[in-house]
Design a protein around this motif. Structure first.
Motif, short mmCIF file in Angstrom:
data_model
loop_
_atom_site.label_atom_id
_atom_site.label_comp_id
_atom_site.label_asym_id
_atom_site.label_seq_id
_atom_site.Cartn_x
_atom_site.Cartn_y
_atom_site.Cartn_z
N ASN A 160 0.82 -1.21 0.00
CA ASN A 160 0.00 0.00 0.00
C ASN A 160 0.86 1.27 0.00
OD1 ASN A 160 -2.51 -1.29 -0.07
ND2 ASN A 160 -2.56 -1.54 2.15
N LEU A 161 2.03 1.19 0.59
CA LEU A 161 2.92 2.35 0.59
C LEU A 161 3.45 2.64 -0.81
CD1 LEU A 161 4.42 4.47 2.39
CD2 LEU A 161 6.34 2.85 2.40
N GLY A 162 3.82 1.59 -1.55
CA GLY A 162 4.33 1.78 -2.90
C GLY A 162 5.57 2.66 -2.90
N ASP A 163 5.58 3.68 -3.76
CA ASP A 163 6.73 4.57 -3.84
C ASP A 163 6.55 5.83 -2.99
OD1 ASP A 163 4.76 5.87 -5.27
OD2 ASP A 163 5.99 6.24 -7.05
N LYS A 164 5.49 5.87 -2.18
CA LYS A 164 5.25 7.01 -1.29
C LYS A 164 6.09 6.85 -0.02
CE LYS A 164 1.76 8.44 -3.94
NZ LYS A 164 1.60 7.30 -4.88
N ARG A 165 6.26 7.95 0.71
CA ARG A 165 6.96 7.87 1.98
C ARG A 165 6.17 8.59 3.08
NH1 ARG A 165 8.60 4.33 -0.43
NH2 ARG A 165 10.76 3.76 -0.89
N VAL A 166 4.89 8.81 2.80
CA VAL A 166 3.94 9.34 3.77
C VAL A 166 2.69 8.48 3.67
CG1 VAL A 166 2.53 11.32 4.46
CG2 VAL A 166 4.83 11.69 3.54
N MET A 167 2.16 8.06 4.81
CA MET A 167 0.99 7.19 4.79
C MET A 167 0.02 7.56 5.90
SD MET A 167 0.87 3.01 5.28
CE MET A 167 1.07 2.52 3.55
#
Length: 252
Positions: A160-167
């Motif tokens: 679910n995080l994928g290439d993001k670094r804020v969740m």
């Protein structure tokens, strides 16, 4: 206050990391982001693959010091002689990111009122204020599965995080990570402000959403208001100076 003398076997790099992380816990407490003895900020130990520092379970953020932080490996085993336990919920969640994301040097998770509120509404954070526009298109979401103590949830967190670094952990709270602790700090501070303003705006009527083309310009130009030293460094240093005016015990 449970504080120990610096272990002479601790490297200079680890001691510097310990002091930076301890300072961060005190900054979070000063900003009102403590949650009893819960929530976590973790930091990789420089030069030691798979080792990271976490707060001792049972102490308030205001009691964390450089020497009482607990050093653990990626499997949750203690790497020092700390008398404190580690919260399984903190280890399970943070370890999966430290294990799988080389750039996740620092990870922060909180249950602030504003952060939990925004994580608990349909649509999450909307581009309706300056700080929220910083994050448009950059936030991942993960459905609530209960307290994070089961290792098998880790694969879904990573997916679910994928290439993001804020969740946003839905119905749960904020999760941010950075290549440095100051970078993670400024992300958390900005996201917290975005959430606070969204909560306040929701009580006043229909929020005005910023058009995507304006958001794009805003994100493009953000770097122009940063000062040298790396993302968040000047901001974090300023907050540490404020903490030092009250108490320098965190350095021990």
């Amino acid at each position: 206050m449970a504080t120990a003398i610096r272990n002479t076997q601790v490297s200079d790099a680890e001691w510097e990391a310990r002091q930076q992380l301890a300072a961060c816990y005190r900054v979070f407490d000063m900003l009102g982001w403590s949650e009893m003895i819960y929530n976590h900020i973790t930091l990789k130990v420089p030069g030691e693959d798979g080792a990271f520092l976490i707060n001792p379970f049972g102490l308030h953020f205001s009691e964390v010091t450089a020497s009482n932080l607990v050093k653990i490996d990626i499997d949750g085993n203690k790497l020092d002689d700390s008398p404190f336990p580690v919260n399984l919920a903190g280890f399970t969640q943070h370890a999966v990111f430290h294990r799988n994301l080389p750039d996740a040097h620092c990870i922060m998770h909180t249950h602030t009122t504003a952060g939990m509120a925004v994580s608990s509404v349909e649509g999450g954070l909307r581009p309706t204020n300056f700080y929220a526009c910083n994050f448009a298109g950059q936030i991942a979401y993960h459905d609530f599965e209960g307290v994070t103590v089961r290792a098998e949830e880790g694969a879904r967190l990573i997916d679910n995080l994928g290439d993001k670094r804020v969740m946003f952990l839905k119905n749960h709270g904020i999760l941010v990570m950075g290549r440095t602790l100051p970078e993670a700090f400024i992300k958390h501070w900005s996201l917290q402000r975005a959430c606070e303003i969204q909560v306040a705006t929701a009580s006043m009527g229909t929020p005005l959403e910023v058009p995507p083309e304006v958001v794009a310009v805003h994100q493009r130009d953000l770097f122009k208001v940063q000062i040298p030293g790396g993302a968040g460094k000047a901001d974090f240093d300023a907050m540490v100076r404020l903490v030092d005016k009250v108490d320098t015990n965190w350095r021990n």
